[in-house]
Write a protein that holds these residues in place. Sequence first.
Motif, PDB file in Angstrom:
ATOM      1  N   THR A  23       0.863  -1.182   0.000  1.00 35.72           N
ATOM      2  CA  THR A  23       0.000   0.000   0.000  1.00 35.72           C
ATOM      3  C   THR A  23       0.899   1.231   0.000  1.00 35.72           C
ATOM      4  OG1 THR A  23      -0.067   0.185   2.410  1.00 35.72           O
ATOM      5  CG2 THR A  23      -1.677  -1.285   1.376  1.00 35.72           C
ATOM      6  N   ASN A  24       0.294   2.415   0.060  1.00 35.10           N
ATOM      7  CA  ASN A  24       1.073   3.646   0.057  1.00 35.10           C
ATOM      8  C   ASN A  24       1.458   4.101   1.466  1.00 35.10           C
ATOM      9  OD1 ASN A  24       0.910   3.689  -2.668  1.00 35.10           O
ATOM     10  ND2 ASN A  24      -0.398   5.494  -2.832  1.00 35.10           N
ATOM     11  N   GLU A  25       1.081   3.348   2.474  1.00 37.62           N
ATOM     12  CA  GLU A  25       1.342   3.764   3.840  1.00 37.62           C
ATOM     13  C   GLU A  25       2.851   3.870   4.110  1.00 37.62           C
ATOM     14  OE1 GLU A  25       0.388   2.400   8.447  1.00 37.62           O
ATOM     15  OE2 GLU A  25      -0.325   1.199   6.753  1.00 37.62           O
ATOM     16  N   GLY A  26       3.297   5.070   4.427  1.00 40.00           N
ATOM     17  CA  GLY A  26       4.700   5.312   4.732  1.00 40.00           C
ATOM     18  C   GLY A  26       5.612   5.392   3.532  1.00 40.00           C
ATOM     19  N   MET A  27       5.075   5.218   2.323  1.00 43.34           N
ATOM     20  CA  MET A  27       5.937   5.146   1.144  1.00 43.34           C
ATOM     21  C   MET A  27       6.465   6.508   0.703  1.00 43.34           C
ATOM     22  SD  MET A  27       6.153   2.010   0.825  1.00 43.34           S
ATOM     23  CE  MET A  27       7.164   2.010  -0.635  1.00 43.34           C
ATOM     24  N   LEU A  28       5.672   7.567   0.885  1.00 41.47           N
ATOM     25  CA  LEU A  28       6.142   8.889   0.477  1.00 41.47           C
ATOM     26  C   LEU A  28       7.340   9.308   1.335  1.00 41.47           C
ATOM     27  CD1 LEU A  28       5.773  11.305  -1.359  1.00 41.47           C
ATOM     28  CD2 LEU A  28       4.146  12.268   0.286  1.00 41.47           C
ATOM     29  N   TYR A  71       6.024   1.333  -8.747  1.00 42.41           N
ATOM     30  CA  TYR A  71       5.305   2.610  -8.810  1.00 42.41           C
ATOM     31  C   TYR A  71       5.610   3.427 -10.063  1.00 42.41           C
ATOM     32  CZ  TYR A  71       4.160   1.796  -3.890  1.00 42.41           C
ATOM     33  OH  TYR A  71       3.694   1.266  -2.725  1.00 42.41           O
ATOM     34  N   ASP A  72       6.552   2.939 -10.875  1.00 42.18           N
ATOM     35  CA  ASP A  72       6.927   3.632 -12.115  1.00 42.18           C
ATOM     36  C   ASP A  72       7.439   5.048 -11.828  1.00 42.18           C
ATOM     37  OD1 ASP A  72       7.329   3.676 -14.861  1.00 42.18           O
ATOM     38  OD2 ASP A  72       5.391   4.610 -15.252  1.00 42.18           O
ATOM     39  N   ILE A  73       8.209   5.211 -10.751  1.00 46.67           N
ATOM     40  CA  ILE A  73       8.816   6.506 -10.443  1.00 46.67           C
ATOM     41  C   ILE A  73      10.318   6.329 -10.298  1.00 46.67           C
ATOM     42  CG2 ILE A  73       6.763   7.442  -9.305  1.00 46.67           C
ATOM     43  CD1 ILE A  73       8.049   6.816  -6.629  1.00 46.67           C
ATOM     44  N   GLU A 131      14.278   9.001 -10.725  1.00 44.06           N
ATOM     45  CA  GLU A 131      14.849  10.334 -10.558  1.00 44.06           C
ATOM     46  C   GLU A 131      14.285  11.367 -11.538  1.00 44.06           C
ATOM     47  OE1 GLU A 131      17.535   8.034 -13.370  1.00 44.06           O
ATOM     48  OE2 GLU A 131      16.545   7.659 -11.437  1.00 44.06           O
ATOM     49  N   THR A 132      13.629  10.901 -12.591  1.00 47.48           N
ATOM     50  CA  THR A 132      13.092  11.840 -13.583  1.00 47.48           C
ATOM     51  C   THR A 132      11.645  12.242 -13.305  1.00 47.48           C
ATOM     52  OG1 THR A 132      12.257  10.094 -15.055  1.00 47.48           O
ATOM     53  CG2 THR A 132      14.562  10.738 -15.314  1.00 47.48           C
ATOM     54  N   THR A 133      10.999  11.589 -12.368  1.00 46.70           N
ATOM     55  CA  THR A 133       9.576  11.821 -12.100  1.00 46.70           C
ATOM     56  C   THR A 133       9.365  13.143 -11.374  1.00 46.70           C
ATOM     57  OG1 THR A 133       9.328   9.417 -11.859  1.00 46.70           O
ATOM     58  CG2 THR A 133       7.478  10.807 -11.164  1.00 46.70           C
ATOM     59  N   ASP A 134       8.391  13.938 -11.861  1.00 49.21           N
ATOM     60  CA  ASP A 134       8.090  15.224 -11.229  1.00 49.21           C
ATOM     61  C   ASP A 134       7.631  15.028  -9.788  1.00 49.21           C
ATOM     62  OD1 ASP A 134       8.744  16.641 -13.465  1.00 49.21           O
ATOM     63  OD2 ASP A 134       6.675  16.824 -14.198  1.00 49.21           O
ATOM     64  N   ALA A 135       7.937  16.018  -8.970  1.00 52.72           N
ATOM     65  CA  ALA A 135       7.582  15.951  -7.550  1.00 52.72           C
ATOM     66  C   ALA A 135       6.082  15.797  -7.356  1.00 52.72           C
ATOM     67  CB  ALA A 135       8.088  17.198  -6.837  1.00 52.72           C
ATOM     68  N   SER A 136       5.292  16.512  -8.167  1.00 50.03           N
ATOM     69  CA  SER A 136       3.838  16.448  -8.014  1.00 50.03           C
ATOM     70  C   SER A 136       3.307  15.050  -8.319  1.00 50.03           C
ATOM     71  CB  SER A 136       3.173  17.470  -8.938  1.00 50.03           C
ATOM     72  OG  SER A 136       3.540  17.239 -10.290  1.00 50.03           O
ATOM     73  N   VAL A 137       3.914  14.367  -9.297  1.00 51.88           N
ATOM     74  CA  VAL A 137       3.498  13.006  -9.649  1.00 51.88           C
ATOM     75  C   VAL A 137       3.850  12.042  -8.518  1.00 51.88           C
ATOM     76  CG1 VAL A 137       3.826  11.105 -11.275  1.00 51.88           C
ATOM     77  CG2 VAL A 137       3.729  13.465 -12.104  1.00 51.88           C
ATOM     78  N   THR A 192       1.251   9.845  -6.488  1.00 48.94           N
ATOM     79  CA  THR A 192       1.381   8.393  -6.588  1.00 48.94           C
ATOM     80  C   THR A 192       1.538   7.724  -5.226  1.00 48.94           C
ATOM     81  OG1 THR A 192       2.454   8.631  -8.752  1.00 48.94           O
ATOM     82  CG2 THR A 192       2.736   6.517  -7.612  1.00 48.94           C
ATOM     83  N   LEU A 193       2.300   8.362  -4.333  1.00 47.01           N
ATOM     84  CA  LEU A 193       2.639   7.726  -3.065  1.00 47.01           C
ATOM     85  C   LEU A 193       1.844   8.234  -1.871  1.00 47.01           C
ATOM     86  CD1 LEU A 193       6.536   7.567  -3.361  1.00 47.01           C
ATOM     87  CD2 LEU A 193       4.868   5.814  -3.945  1.00 47.01           C
ATOM     88  N   SER A 194       0.966   9.193  -2.080  1.00 46.29           N
ATOM     89  CA  SER A 194       0.192   9.737  -0.960  1.00 46.29           C
ATOM     90  C   SER A 194      -0.707   8.657  -0.376  1.00 46.29           C
ATOM     91  CB  SER A 194      -0.656  10.924  -1.424  1.00 46.29           C
ATOM     92  OG  SER A 194      -1.467  11.390  -0.363  1.00 46.29           O
TER      93      SER A 194
END
Length: 447
Positions: free
Chosen positions: A237-242, A361-363, A365-371, A375-377
Motif C-alpha cells: 500500500t502507500n502507507e509510509g511510502m512517500l 510505482y513507475d517513479i 529520478e526523472t519523475t516530477d515531484a507532483s506526480v 502516486t505515493l500519498s
Amino acid sequence: MTITLEIHTTDPEVIALIQRYWALNEECKPVENVSAMLPFREVLKPHALAAYVRTHCTVYDENQNCSVCGCALVITSRSEVKRFKQHPLWPCAVCKAELDEARRVAEAQSEADLQERVAQHAERVIAKKTDYSTIPNDLAFVLVALERAIAPRLFGGRFTFNDCQALAPMHSEMFINRLWKAGVLSDDPRAAGTSAYFVNANGLNYYPNKIRFMLLPDELLGGGEDAFNELVVRPFTNEGMLALWYEYAVADCMAYLNNQLQEFRQVFPVHKTEEIKSAIYTALKYYSTRDVWSLLWRVVQTVSSNSNHKYSNKERSAGTIASKLRLQFEKARKEKTDLGEWNRLKSIPAGTLGQIFYELYDIDETTDASVIIKTLSDEEPLDREEIEASIDAHVKELMTSALANGSGAAAIYDFAELIRNGAGISEAVEQIAEIYAVNCADEPSTC
C-alpha cells in the motif's frame, strides 16, 4: 653534583674508572672525554667503555624524579643528566612494572566482562523472533530491496553494513538501522565475535565496521525464504511510502553532491550534514531528483569558485552549501528556471530501493515531484461534497479579497501552481486565501 652513583664492584681500578667517567662540572657536563680513559684493560672502543661502566654501576639523577613515587630516576648515559629540576613525566622502573601489572589485570577483567556480556547478548539474540505479517509496509519494502541487494545471504547468512551498499546510492546504513531498530534484523555476536563489541558507560556497544547482521525468524514459519515470500513480499500500500521515497531521494542527492565535490576537489562539511539534507528535502517537495542534481551542480560551481577567494578556503566555502542550495531553489522557483535534463551518473547506481520503486510505482529520478506526491500519498481522497464543504468559507474569502484588490487572475494562477506541485485542493485554497487576505489588509485604500 646532581647524580648519585651506586657502584656494584670492589675493584679499585674499576671504581676509579666509574668516578672518572661520571665526573661532571658545574654545568653538568662531563669533565673528561671517553677517549682519555682508553684503553682500559680489554676495552678499546668508546661505546664499549660506556657499556662496561653500565654493568658495574647504577646512576640516579636527582633532578629527574618518578611521576609516581618521586624517587630519582635511573640514567644510563652522561647526555641524559639534567642541570635543573625537571617536571616528573614518567615512572621509575619499579613503579612502571607495578603499573603494567595493574593495567594487565584491569584489561583481563575488562575482557572477561566483555565476553560475559557478549555471551548473554548472544543468548538473547538466539531467543529472538519476529512476526513477518506485522512488519510495517515501508519496512517490508526496504526488506525486499535488501534481499535483492545481498542475495542470497539474507536467508541463513550474515552480512555487514558494507555488504548492503547496493541498497541505496548512499547512506544504506540508515535503512539497515531502521530494520534493526524495528526488530526485523538483529546483530549476531556468534558471527562477529567479541572483537566487534566494547563496553562503555552505556553498556555493551559495537564497532559499525565489524558488526554482523541476520534476519530474525518468523514466530510461526521460521526464517527461510518460503516464510519471507509468503509474509514479506506482499501487495504494498502507500502507507509510509512517500516518507520512504524522500529518505531514498535525499540519499540519492547526497551521493551526487559528494561526487561533485570530489570532482571539483572540494571538501564535504560533515558538521553541516543534517542542514544540507533538510535543504535537499525541501527542494524535493517541488522538483524531481534530477532537477535537484542540477541545483546542486550550480551550488558546487559557486562553492568551488568562492573557495579560491582571498578571504575564504575550502572548509569555509563548503559550510555554505545548504544556504546556497536554498537560494538556488528560491531563485529557480521565482524565475521558473529551466534546469535541463540531467542523467544519472554511471558511478552512482539507483540501488535496489530505486529499482523496486520504479518496478512497483513507475517513479525514478526523472519523475516530477507532483506526480510522486500523487502516486505515493496515503491520504484517502475526499469526495466532491466533502471538499466543497471544507473549502467553502475560504473560497468566499479568497474571491472577495482577490477581486477587491484586482488580483483575481494572479490568485487563480498561484492556486493552479500549488496544485501542479502536489498540494491538495483544501491546502491550496487555504494558502492562497491567507496570502490575498494579507495583501488586502496591507492595502486598505483598495479594499
